[in-house]
Design an enzyme around this catalytic site. Sequence first.
Site, short mmCIF file in Angstrom:
data_model
loop_
_atom_site.label_atom_id
_atom_site.label_comp_id
_atom_site.label_asym_id
_atom_site.label_seq_id
_atom_site.Cartn_x
_atom_site.Cartn_y
_atom_site.Cartn_z
N LYS A 163 -17.15 9.37 1.70
CA LYS A 163 -18.23 8.63 1.04
C LYS A 163 -19.54 8.88 1.79
CE LYS A 163 -15.06 6.87 -1.65
NZ LYS A 163 -14.15 5.81 -1.38
N ASP A 168 -19.40 -1.76 -10.09
CA ASP A 168 -20.56 -1.75 -10.99
C ASP A 168 -20.62 -0.46 -11.82
OD1 ASP A 168 -21.30 0.06 -9.00
OD2 ASP A 168 -23.20 -0.90 -8.53
N GLU A 169 -19.83 0.57 -11.41
CA GLU A 169 -19.91 1.85 -12.12
C GLU A 169 -19.42 1.76 -13.56
OE1 GLU A 169 -18.82 5.40 -10.15
OE2 GLU A 169 -19.62 4.75 -8.22
N ASP A 196 0.85 -1.20 0.00
CA ASP A 196 0.00 0.00 0.00
C ASP A 196 0.88 1.25 0.00
OD1 ASP A 196 -3.24 0.44 1.13
OD2 ASP A 196 -1.88 2.16 0.97
N ASN A 238 -30.96 7.97 -2.25
CA ASN A 238 -30.07 8.61 -1.27
C ASN A 238 -30.84 9.30 -0.14
OD1 ASN A 238 -27.86 7.79 -2.76
ND2 ASN A 238 -27.70 9.72 -3.89
N HIS A 240 -23.68 12.64 -12.83
CA HIS A 240 -24.14 11.79 -11.72
C HIS A 240 -25.02 10.64 -12.23
CE1 HIS A 240 -25.84 12.03 -7.33
NE2 HIS A 240 -25.29 10.85 -7.61
N PRO A 268 -25.03 17.26 3.31
CA PRO A 268 -25.15 17.58 1.88
C PRO A 268 -25.76 16.43 1.08
CG PRO A 268 -22.86 17.14 2.45
CD PRO A 268 -23.63 16.99 3.72
N TYR A 291 -13.24 8.30 -12.81
CA TYR A 291 -13.04 7.11 -11.95
C TYR A 291 -13.53 5.85 -12.65
CZ TYR A 291 -14.28 3.52 -8.54
OH TYR A 291 -14.45 2.31 -7.90
N GLU A 298 -7.48 4.63 -6.72
CA GLU A 298 -8.14 5.87 -6.34
C GLU A 298 -9.62 5.57 -6.50
OE1 GLU A 298 -7.04 8.65 -5.10
OE2 GLU A 298 -4.91 8.16 -5.21
N SER A 299 -10.41 5.82 -5.45
CA SER A 299 -11.76 5.24 -5.43
C SER A 299 -12.92 6.25 -5.35
CB SER A 299 -11.87 4.26 -4.26
OG SER A 299 -11.88 4.97 -3.03
P1 NAD Z 1 -10.03 3.17 -0.51
O1 NAD Z 1 -9.91 4.47 -1.23
O2 NAD Z 1 -10.62 3.13 0.85
O3 NAD Z 1 -8.59 2.47 -0.40
C1 NAD Z 1 -7.67 2.46 -1.45
C2 NAD Z 1 -6.34 1.95 -0.91
O4 NAD Z 1 -5.42 1.85 -2.02
C3 NAD Z 1 -5.70 2.88 0.11
O5 NAD Z 1 -5.18 2.13 1.19
C4 NAD Z 1 -4.57 3.56 -0.66
O6 NAD Z 1 -3.47 3.96 0.15
C5 NAD Z 1 -4.18 2.46 -1.65
N1 NAD Z 1 -3.56 2.99 -2.87
C6 NAD Z 1 -4.02 4.00 -3.66
N2 NAD Z 1 -3.17 4.23 -4.67
C7 NAD Z 1 -2.15 3.33 -4.54
C8 NAD Z 1 -0.97 3.05 -5.29
N3 NAD Z 1 -0.65 3.77 -6.39
N4 NAD Z 1 -0.16 2.05 -4.89
C9 NAD Z 1 -0.46 1.33 -3.76
N5 NAD Z 1 -1.55 1.56 -3.00
C10 NAD Z 1 -2.39 2.55 -3.39
O7 NAD Z 1 -10.80 2.22 -1.52
P2 NAD Z 1 -11.95 1.14 -1.21
O8 NAD Z 1 -13.25 1.81 -1.09
O9 NAD Z 1 -11.47 0.21 -0.16
O10 NAD Z 1 -11.96 0.36 -2.63
C11 NAD Z 1 -11.07 -0.72 -2.87
C12 NAD Z 1 -11.32 -1.25 -4.26
O11 NAD Z 1 -12.66 -1.66 -4.40
C13 NAD Z 1 -11.07 -0.22 -5.38
O12 NAD Z 1 -10.46 -0.88 -6.45
C14 NAD Z 1 -12.47 0.24 -5.76
O13 NAD Z 1 -12.51 0.65 -7.11
C15 NAD Z 1 -13.27 -1.03 -5.54
N6 NAD Z 1 -14.69 -0.87 -5.20
C16 NAD Z 1 -15.06 -0.04 -4.18
C17 NAD Z 1 -16.40 0.04 -3.82
C18 NAD Z 1 -16.87 0.91 -2.68
O14 NAD Z 1 -18.07 1.04 -2.48
N7 NAD Z 1 -15.99 1.51 -1.89
C19 NAD Z 1 -17.36 -0.72 -4.51
C20 NAD Z 1 -16.93 -1.53 -5.57
C21 NAD Z 1 -15.59 -1.61 -5.89
O1 DAU Z 2 -20.95 1.59 -6.99
C1 DAU Z 2 -19.67 1.29 -6.50
C2 DAU Z 2 -18.94 2.58 -6.19
O2 DAU Z 2 -19.54 3.12 -5.01
C3 DAU Z 2 -17.44 2.40 -5.98
O3 DAU Z 2 -16.87 1.94 -7.18
C4 DAU Z 2 -16.78 3.70 -5.55
O4 DAU Z 2 -15.41 3.47 -5.24
C5 DAU Z 2 -17.50 4.20 -4.30
O5 DAU Z 2 -16.96 5.45 -3.94
C6 DAU Z 2 -19.00 4.33 -4.55
O6 DAU Z 2 -19.27 5.39 -5.52
P1 DAU Z 2 -20.51 6.39 -5.33
O7 DAU Z 2 -20.21 7.62 -6.10
O8 DAU Z 2 -21.79 5.70 -5.60
O9 DAU Z 2 -20.41 6.63 -3.73
P2 DAU Z 2 -20.52 7.95 -2.85
O10 DAU Z 2 -20.52 7.52 -1.42
O11 DAU Z 2 -19.55 9.01 -3.26
O12 DAU Z 2 -21.98 8.49 -3.20
C7 DAU Z 2 -23.14 7.69 -3.02
C8 DAU Z 2 -24.35 8.49 -3.50
O13 DAU Z 2 -24.56 9.60 -2.59
C9 DAU Z 2 -24.16 9.12 -4.86
O14 DAU Z 2 -25.40 9.12 -5.55
C10 DAU Z 2 -23.75 10.56 -4.56
C11 DAU Z 2 -24.47 10.85 -3.27
N1 DAU Z 2 -23.79 11.78 -2.33
C12 DAU Z 2 -22.50 11.56 -2.01
C13 DAU Z 2 -21.84 12.36 -1.10
C14 DAU Z 2 -20.39 12.13 -0.76
C15 DAU Z 2 -24.51 12.82 -1.75
O15 DAU Z 2 -25.71 13.02 -2.04
N2 DAU Z 2 -23.87 13.62 -0.85
C16 DAU Z 2 -22.56 13.45 -0.50
O16 DAU Z 2 -22.02 14.23 0.32
#
Ligand code: NAD
Ligand code: DAU
Length: 361
Positions: free
Chosen positions: A205, A142-143, A38, A265, A300, A221, A166, A92-93
């Site tokens: 998030k 799924d995005e 990481d 939401n 969006h 928000p 993204y 980057e997520s």
């Molecule tokens: P996160 O942002 O919480 O964590 C990302 C991690 O990757 C961090 O620990 C960061 O330090 C590390 N990282 C970033 N850039 C790096 C690099 N260049 N080299 C090494 N490490 C690096 O992300 P998350 O929410 O845990 O998501 C993890 C994975 O799951 C991602 O691939 C994301 O696309 C996928 N995903 C997330 C969600 C969600 O809802 N969060 C849903 C579906 C898929």
């Molecule tokens: O669907 C999987 C994805 O879910 C992952 O691939 C991404 O890594 C993860 O970040 C997430 O993406 P979203 O954009 O769906 O998640 P987020 O939590 O940013 O937003 C969820 C919904 O809420 C979206 O419709 C935007 C809305 N939102 C988000 C924030 C941060 C708000 O209305 N207000 C907010 O402040």
Amino acid sequence: MRKLQNVLVTGGLGFIGSNFIRTLLKEPAFTGKIINLDKITYAGNPASLKDVQEQFLDTRYFFEKGDITERGVIEQIFIKYHIDTVVHFAAESHVDRSILGPENFIKTNVLGTFTLLETARHFWLPHKTVDREVLFHHISTDEVYGSLGTTGSFSETSPYDPHSPYSASKAASDHLVLSYYYTYGLPVTISNCSNNYGPYQFPEKFIPLSILNIIEEKPLPVYGNGKNIRDWIYVGDHNRAVLKILNEGGAGQRYNIGGDNEWENIRLLHTLIDIIARKINLDSEKIRNTIKFVKDRPGHDLRYAIDCSKIKKELGWKQDVNFTEGLSRTVDWYLGNQDWAGQIRSGDYQKWIEKNYEERN
Ligand code: NAD
Ligand code: DAU
């Protein structure tokens, strides 16, 4: 069933990766080692694996600080630990960050995935440095499928139609991963999961941001009209599905993972308010008055819904945690771990929140 031995987890200090490491170490059938690579970006937090470090550091859990775009770093890890499995979470997520600054998304998500694939190909295929079965599992989203209207759901054969930098970077990485299967025969699997929630999620998030803002009586928000729909899954359910794929998934296969749990939401936010108000004795009507509808996220996506019947039928996975229970657990975790969140919500985080909301006013 595959025998996982030396498992390279990328991004294991993030939200889902840290939960995966904890889950795998508890798995009775797993007796191997985990190597967590990481970079510790703003989203990576060593405190999220404090318990694992205390119990397993340098016995079954090894940490390497490094960047997945650096070939030399990854090669050294493959040599040092005889890696036979890669579970690739690092990315980057956050969609909003990709809109404000896409470059890091291309570097890490596209170039980083490519660099990992190249290393795996050179180590695993010609030299056969491991005599065990090897697997490269790529965690995706799924995005990549884009946005749905009011009906229907994404299946594994839905066309890719990403709308943000993204999701476009994740789509590009998915294509690269499968191309290594078709071109070189690298054993790969991909999972495309819906929105995760649970402990240790970075509070940019929607769910953790809303929980902490409710507790701290800050404005809530909501982007646009609040009618966008997401399909929420508890992080532990996602990772149990990943484990199933690691053990039994077919090379070259893609698996959708979802919660079968769609929420607008705004409805979700009202539910969170009610849960927290009940738990810590707040006035829910007063909290509702702090909801602030703000300028919408550009591009969006309206609705995500995942058809996850393939992994259910073929690998026998199903979700365990219902949403009410999962939200309640998550709220309890944030209430009990305000130090973890407090550290994050000071300093640079505050600058990011302000910048993001400047865009929305
Ligand atoms: P996160 O942002 O919480 O964590 C990302 C991690 O990757 C961090 O620990 C960061 O330090 C590390 N990282 C970033 N850039 C790096 C690099 N260049 N080299 C090494 N490490 C690096 O992300 P998350 O929410 O845990 O998501 C993890 C994975 O799951 C991602 O691939 C994301 O696309 C996928 N995903 C997330 C969600 C969600 O809802 N969060 C849903 C579906 C898929
Ligand atoms: O669907 C999987 C994805 O879910 C992952 O691939 C991404 O890594 C993860 O970040 C997430 O993406 P979203 O954009 O769906 O998640 P987020 O939590 O940013 O937003 C969820 C919904 O809420 C979206 O419709 C935007 C809305 N939102 C988000 C924030 C941060 C708000 O209305 N207000 C907010 O402040």
